[in-house]
Design an enzyme around this catalytic site. Sequence first.
Site, PDB file in Angstrom:
ATOM      1  CD  GLU A 120      -2.711   1.141   2.296  1.00 53.35           C
ATOM      2  OE1 GLU A 120      -2.642   2.425   3.031  1.00 53.35           O
ATOM      3  OE2 GLU A 120      -3.227  -0.003   2.822  1.00 53.35           O
TER       4      GLU A 120
ATOM      5  CB  CYS B 130      -2.054   6.876   1.243  1.00 53.07           C
ATOM      6  SG  CYS B 130      -3.236   5.659   1.816  1.00 53.07           S
TER       7      CYS B 130
END
Length: 463
Positions: free
Chosen positions: A234, A268
């Site tokens: 990720e 993010c």
Amino acid sequence: MSKIDVTSPFDGKVVGSVKFNTFEEVEAAIDLAHKTFTNKDGWLPKYKRVEILENVMKIMSSQVEELTILCASEGGKPYIDSKVEILRAINGIKIAIEYLSVFEGKEVAMGHTNTSANRMAYTFKEPIGVVAAISAFNHPFNLAVHQVIPAIAAGCPVIIRPATQTPMSAVRLVEILEEAGLPKGWAQAVVCDRKGGELLSTSPKTAFLTFIGSGSVGWYLNSKASDGTRVVLEHGGVAPVIVEADADIEDMIPALAKGGFYHAGQVCVSVQRVFVQESICEEVASKLATAASKLIVGNQLDPKTEVGPLINNAEVDRVEEWVNEAVSKGGKILTGGKRIGASCFEPTVILNPAEDALVSTKEVFGPVVCIYSYKTLDEAIARANQLDVSFQAAVFTKNIDNALKTVKRLNATAVMVNDHTAFRVDWMPFGGAKVSGLGMGGIPHSMNDMSVEKMMVIKSSVL
């Protein structure tokens, strides 16, 4: 025994200390986890895993205030948001417990051909093996829960290596698991240097690697992982938002402000690039700038703070440089644009920065939102898709056809309609594609990835 001090991102004061593990200690942790897994007689039955996880929920629920302060102190996320993080973490454990009730295999059809006659077949789930978890600083407790708890629920020993800036939350989670009855060897936290982290990630005894962090490190570890190791990465995104002329502006502005400035933009999927139809661009830009200017910036432990510090002072320097570069290339600062002391940066809105500016091409990971005007929806989609990242995106419109068109054509793993890009609940799939990552997170998805299917075929003359 070597220790490292953990300091507050806001003022640099020491908020705690943790053991710093040597390379040899990381190696020993891997050996213990592998020995624990290979002893199949010692595997934890489902009911025992449920009992332990229920105990973890009880312990955490009785310590919400202490865990909130711990999480906020080391990570810099404001107190009000850190409390939400702890409550989400508790709920994440509940999700894992609930998913165990449907964590199952299936019947595989037999008997419809001559060669498969007199047989029945079933699949069932088994743990994949030792899980190595490399975690990030921005959600120190909830990320640890997302990486550690699915492993325990699936029956895997797990070793987490938290970010060295924010190690206390992960260490505390492992302590709570042991307090809840988890035997030694099933969950370990190692705080170590990159060499130790690389050993953990690439050891042939590691069956599954879950990594949250920068793309350069993640793809490097993926290239070095041992044959057969399953990897989920990720990384970051440069989240695009498209705003059509018919959007509900009054409802949208608070969502964009939250999505852009939550945790000082250190998320993010933070709102970063907002493409607004030219007929309403000035209005949207002005109202977002006004909302940003009213946010309270400061010490993360103050309950009134809405935007805390960046994780370290070097990150403030970097964000300042990027914003100054955007201005030098023609971007207009509508609000913010300056640092506040050594550790904080003003919530900043930039209008029409250049397409090649760093704030337009890279993940800022700071409290900066850029607004660009566009003429047609096709133009907005094309500009949103210019980068090699693919994570969460958003579109604001009342037109269902335009919404569906945008969802279909945006390069993204998830598209929010009339909501900001940082929306997430812990049971949904969550992850990036292209350079933004590999595979999907989310509690149920991680549990599935941390397991393997084994099939049993039974032959009998009475079938």
